[in-house]
Scaffold this motif. Structure first.
Motif, PDB file in Angstrom:
ATOM      1  N   GLY A 227       0.778  -1.236   0.000  1.00  0.00           N
ATOM      2  CA  GLY A 227       0.000   0.000   0.000  1.00  0.00           C
ATOM      3  C   GLY A 227       0.805   1.278   0.000  1.00  0.00           C
ATOM      4  O   GLY A 227       0.232   2.364   0.022  1.00  0.00           O
ATOM      5  N   GLY A 228       2.133   1.183  -0.037  1.00  0.00           N
ATOM      6  CA  GLY A 228       2.960   2.374   0.087  1.00  0.00           C
ATOM      7  C   GLY A 228       3.331   3.071  -1.207  1.00  0.00           C
ATOM      8  O   GLY A 228       4.005   4.100  -1.177  1.00  0.00           O
ATOM      9  N   ALA A 229       2.888   2.552  -2.362  1.00  0.00           N
ATOM     10  CA  ALA A 229       3.243   3.190  -3.640  1.00  0.00           C
ATOM     11  C   ALA A 229       2.673   4.604  -3.704  1.00  0.00           C
ATOM     12  O   ALA A 229       1.539   4.847  -3.311  1.00  0.00           O
ATOM     13  N   GLY A 230       3.480   5.527  -4.204  1.00  0.00           N
ATOM     14  CA  GLY A 230       3.004   6.892  -4.402  1.00  0.00           C
ATOM     15  C   GLY A 230       3.040   7.778  -3.176  1.00  0.00           C
ATOM     16  O   GLY A 230       2.597   8.928  -3.226  1.00  0.00           O
ATOM     17  N   ASP A 231       3.572   7.289  -2.058  1.00  0.00           N
ATOM     18  CA  ASP A 231       3.584   8.084  -0.826  1.00  0.00           C
ATOM     19  C   ASP A 231       4.746   9.079  -0.855  1.00  0.00           C
ATOM     20  O   ASP A 231       5.653   9.042  -0.017  1.00  0.00           O
ATOM     21  N   ILE A 232       4.690  10.010  -1.829  1.00  0.00           N
ATOM     22  CA  ILE A 232       5.810  10.920  -2.062  1.00  0.00           C
ATOM     23  C   ILE A 232       5.945  11.990  -0.998  1.00  0.00           C
ATOM     24  O   ILE A 232       6.977  12.657  -0.907  1.00  0.00           O
ATOM     25  N   GLY A 233       4.917  12.180  -0.187  1.00  0.00           N
ATOM     26  CA  GLY A 233       4.991  13.217   0.835  1.00  0.00           C
ATOM     27  C   GLY A 233       6.095  12.987   1.846  1.00  0.00           C
ATOM     28  O   GLY A 233       6.523  13.928   2.529  1.00  0.00           O
ATOM     29  N   HIS A 234       6.582  11.739   1.922  1.00  0.00           N
ATOM     30  CA  HIS A 234       7.610  11.439   2.918  1.00  0.00           C
ATOM     31  C   HIS A 234       8.967  11.136   2.292  1.00  0.00           C
ATOM     32  O   HIS A 234       9.824  10.505   2.907  1.00  0.00           O
ATOM     33  N   VAL A 235       9.139  11.623   1.055  1.00  0.00           N
ATOM     34  CA  VAL A 235      10.466  11.649   0.443  1.00  0.00           C
ATOM     35  C   VAL A 235      11.223  12.837   1.037  1.00  0.00           C
ATOM     36  O   VAL A 235      10.705  13.958   1.081  1.00  0.00           O
ATOM     37  N   ARG A 236      12.436  12.606   1.513  1.00  0.00           N
ATOM     38  CA  ARG A 236      13.205  13.690   2.126  1.00  0.00           C
ATOM     39  C   ARG A 236      13.839  14.542   1.030  1.00  0.00           C
ATOM     40  O   ARG A 236      14.692  14.089   0.280  1.00  0.00           O
ATOM     41  N   VAL A 237      13.397  15.783   0.941  1.00  0.00           N
ATOM     42  CA  VAL A 237      13.904  16.689  -0.091  1.00  0.00           C
ATOM     43  C   VAL A 237      14.812  17.771   0.488  1.00  0.00           C
ATOM     44  O   VAL A 237      15.544  18.427  -0.242  1.00  0.00           O
ATOM     45  N   SER A 238      14.749  17.962   1.802  1.00  0.00           N
ATOM     46  CA  SER A 238      15.585  18.970   2.454  1.00  0.00           C
ATOM     47  C   SER A 238      16.197  18.366   3.712  1.00  0.00           C
ATOM     48  O   SER A 238      15.739  18.616   4.835  1.00  0.00           O
ATOM     49  N   PRO A 239      17.254  17.533   3.556  1.00  0.00           N
ATOM     50  CA  PRO A 239      17.838  16.812   4.695  1.00  0.00           C
ATOM     51  C   PRO A 239      18.299  17.734   5.831  1.00  0.00           C
ATOM     52  O   PRO A 239      18.314  17.326   6.993  1.00  0.00           O
ATOM     53  N   ASN A 240      18.675  18.965   5.500  1.00  0.00           N
ATOM     54  CA  ASN A 240      19.170  19.880   6.530  1.00  0.00           C
ATOM     55  C   ASN A 240      18.076  20.775   7.114  1.00  0.00           C
ATOM     56  O   ASN A 240      18.354  21.621   7.967  1.00  0.00           O
ATOM     57  N   SER A 241      16.843  20.572   6.632  1.00  0.00           N
ATOM     58  CA  SER A 241      15.741  21.400   7.104  1.00  0.00           C
ATOM     59  C   SER A 241      15.334  21.000   8.522  1.00  0.00           C
ATOM     60  O   SER A 241      15.400  19.839   8.907  1.00  0.00           O
ATOM     61  N   GLU A 242      14.907  21.987   9.298  1.00  0.00           N
ATOM     62  CA  GLU A 242      14.398  21.712  10.638  1.00  0.00           C
ATOM     63  C   GLU A 242      12.885  21.529  10.634  1.00  0.00           C
ATOM     64  O   GLU A 242      12.285  21.302  11.694  1.00  0.00           O
ATOM     65  N   ALA A 243      12.276  21.637   9.454  1.00  0.00           N
ATOM     66  CA  ALA A 243      10.821  21.471   9.361  1.00  0.00           C
ATOM     67  C   ALA A 243      10.451  20.033   9.710  1.00  0.00           C
ATOM     68  O   ALA A 243      10.906  19.090   9.069  1.00  0.00           O
ATOM     69  N   LEU A 244       9.638  19.875  10.759  1.00  0.00           N
ATOM     70  CA  LEU A 244       9.265  18.544  11.241  1.00  0.00           C
ATOM     71  C   LEU A 244       8.004  18.055  10.555  1.00  0.00           C
ATOM     72  O   LEU A 244       6.982  18.751  10.499  1.00  0.00           O
ATOM     73  N   CYS A 245       8.083  16.832  10.010  1.00  0.00           N
ATOM     74  CA  CYS A 245       6.931  16.225   9.346  1.00  0.00           C
ATOM     75  C   CYS A 245       6.099  15.464  10.376  1.00  0.00           C
ATOM     76  O   CYS A 245       6.602  15.076  11.441  1.00  0.00           O
ATOM     77  N   GLN A 246       4.844  15.205  10.044  1.00  0.00           N
ATOM     78  CA  GLN A 246       3.984  14.435  10.938  1.00  0.00           C
ATOM     79  C   GLN A 246       4.474  13.007  11.123  1.00  0.00           C
ATOM     80  O   GLN A 246       4.128  12.351  12.094  1.00  0.00           O
TER      81      GLN A 246
END
Length: 383
Positions: A227-246
Motif C-alpha cells: 500500500g505504500g506506492a506513491g507516498d511521495i509526501g515522505h520523500v526527504r527533499v531537504s535533509p538539513n531542514s528543521e521542518a518537522l513532518c507528521q
C-alpha cells in the motif's frame, strides 16, 4: 476467450461491446450462446437494452449498456479534518451526500463511529436500505494494504495501523461488502474512470494537508507491495531542514510543501489557517500570499514528480486535492519539465483534475463496482 455472462458484461461495462453484433464479433461465440448470456444479464437487471437510432438493413440496432441504477454504492472519503459521505449510482453519480467534521487524530474507533452513524443517517434520510447497496468504499489519507484492506503503518494516522476498518463499518451495514483504499489512489481511479479511460498510465498528485500520489496502470490502481506506492509526501527533499513532518522525520516533502506547511507560513504572515483546505479557500478568494506560497510549494513538488515521471512515464499527471489550483500547477510545471528527461515528458499531459472533491467518491464507486461486478463474481452469481 470470454465465455460466461460476466465476461460479456465486462465487455459492455468497458465500452468494448455496445450492441449484440459487437459481442458476436469480439467473442466469436454463436448467436444462440450470446443470446443466452445476454438474456441472463438482462434478466438479472445488470444490462439494459435500447435503440441506438441507427438503422441497419431497415432494422434499428439495439444498444447494450451497464445498468447503473440497479443498486447503490455508499462511499466515505476521509480527509485529515473532515469526511465526505455519499450515496452514488453505479456510474459514480452522486445522489446524496453529507459532510462531517472529524479529525483522524481522534483515532480509528471514534472516527469510524462518527462515520458509521452518519452513513446510517444518510441512508435513512434517502430511504435506502443496506439491501439496496452492492457495496461500500472508504478512503483514508495513508497507505492501505491491498490484501488486508487495513491501514499499513500510516505516517499521519496515529493508532490506525492494521485497524479493522471494514469490519468496524460492517457492524452497521449488515451483509454489505466494505472495501478500503488510500485517498490518492481512489481519486486517481475516479479521474481515470471519468475522463481518461483510454490512458495506459495515469498519476494523480493529491495536495491537501498532506501530499500523496495515486497511480493507475492499464485501468487498475497500483498500490505497491503493502500500500505504500506513491507516498511521495515522505520523500526527504531537504535533509538539513528543521521542518518537522507528521511522520517524525525532518525535511520531508510534506514538511516543506504540503497544505500544512503553506498554512504555517501564511499564519506567520498574518493569515491564520491550519490546513490545506483553509489554504484552498484563500486561493479561491484570490489571496496573493497564498498564491505565491502555493506556487513555491509546487516547485518543490515538481522536483519529486520529475523522478516519478521518469520512472513511470505516464501519459497523464493530474493535480488534485484541496490546494489544486493554477498557482500549484504552474509551480509543478516549472520544475518538472526543467528537471525531467525531455523524452519522459514529450507525450505527457499535465493538468488539474476535473472532479474536485468528487474524485475519491467516484473512484470508490468504481472500485466497488469492479469488485462486485467482475467477470468472476457475475459468473458465480448467475451460474
Amino acid at each position: 476467450m470470454p465465455t460466461g455472462p460476466g465476461d460479456i458484461l465486462d465487455l459492455i461495462r468497458h465500452g468494448r461491446a455496445t450492441t449484440r453484433g459487437d459481442v458476436l464479433e469480439v467473442t466469436g461465440l454463436s448467436r444462440m450462446t450470446v443470446a443466452q448470456r445476454l438474456d441472463a444479464l438482462l434478466g438479472a437487471g445488470m444490462v439494459v437494452e435500447g435503440e441506438t437510432g441507427q438503422a441497419t438493413g431497415g432494422r434499428r440496432r439495439r444498444s447494450l449498456s451497464f445498468n447503473t441504477s440497479q443498486s447503490r454504492v455508499l462511499a466515505a472519503a476521509v480527509d485529515t479534518t473532515h469526511t465526505r459521505i455519499a450515496i452514488t449510482d453505479l456510474g459514480g453519480a452522486v445522489l446524496a451526500d453529507t459532510e462531517i467534521d472529524v479529525t483522524v487524530e481522534a483515532g480509528p474507533s471514534e472516527v469510524l463511529d462518527r462515520i458509521s452513524s452518519s452513513m446510517v443517517a444518510l441512508l435513512d434520510k434517502q430511504d435506502v436500505t443496506p439491501g439496496d447497496l452492492c457495496g461500500a468504499g472508504l478512503s483514508l489519507p495513508g497507505p492501505v494494504d491491498p490484501v488486508s484492506g487495513r491501514p499499513s503503518q500510516p505516517p499521519i494516522l496515529p493508532g490506525w495501523d492494521a485497524y479493522p476498518v471494514a469490519e468496524h463499518l460492517q457492524a452497521d451495514l449488515p451483509g454489505v461488502p466494505v472495501l478500503t483504499a488510500n485517498d490518492a489512489d481512489a481519486a486517481a481511479l475516479g479521474e481515470y474512470a471519468a475522463g481518461h479511460a483510454g490512458a495506459r498510465s495515469l498519476c494523480l498528485v493529491k495536495v491537501a494537508t498532506g501530499i500523496g500520489t495515486g497511480i493507475v496502470i492499464d485501468g487498475r490502481s497500483y498500490s505497491g507491495a503493502d500500500g505504500g506506492a506513491g507516498d511521495i509526501g515522505h520523500v526527504r527533499v531537504s535533509p538539513n531542514s528543521e521542518a518537522l513532518c507528521q511522520c517524525g522525520m525532518q525535511g520531508c516533502l510534506a514538511a516543506v510543501a504540503s497544505g500544512r506547511a503553506v498554512a504555517r507560513e501564511l499564519t506567520a504572515l498574518g493569515h491564520p489557517v491550519s490546513s490545506g483546505r483553509d489554504v484552498g479557500e484563500l486561493l479561491a478568494a484570490g489571496n496573493a500570499d497564498a498564491a505565491r506560497l502555493t506556487q513555491q510549494a509546487g516547485r518543490r513538488i515538481g522536483e519529486v514528480m520529475a523522478t516519478v515521471v521518469c520512472l513511470l512515464n505516464p501519459e497523464v499527471v493530474l493535480i488534485g486535492g484541496a490546494m489544486a489550483s493554477a498557482p500549484l500547477l504552474a509551480g509543478i510545471r516549472e520544475t518538472l519539465y526543467r528537471i525531467a528527461l525531455p523524452r519522459a515528458t514529450r507525450h505527457l499531459a499535465l493538468q488539474l483534475g476535473s472532479l474536485g472533491e468528487d474524485a475519491a467518491v467516484v473512484g470508490l464507486t468504481r472500485m466497488v463496482v469492479d469488485h462486485e461486478f467482475s467477470a468472476e463474481a457475475v459468473n458465480a452469481k448467475l451460474r
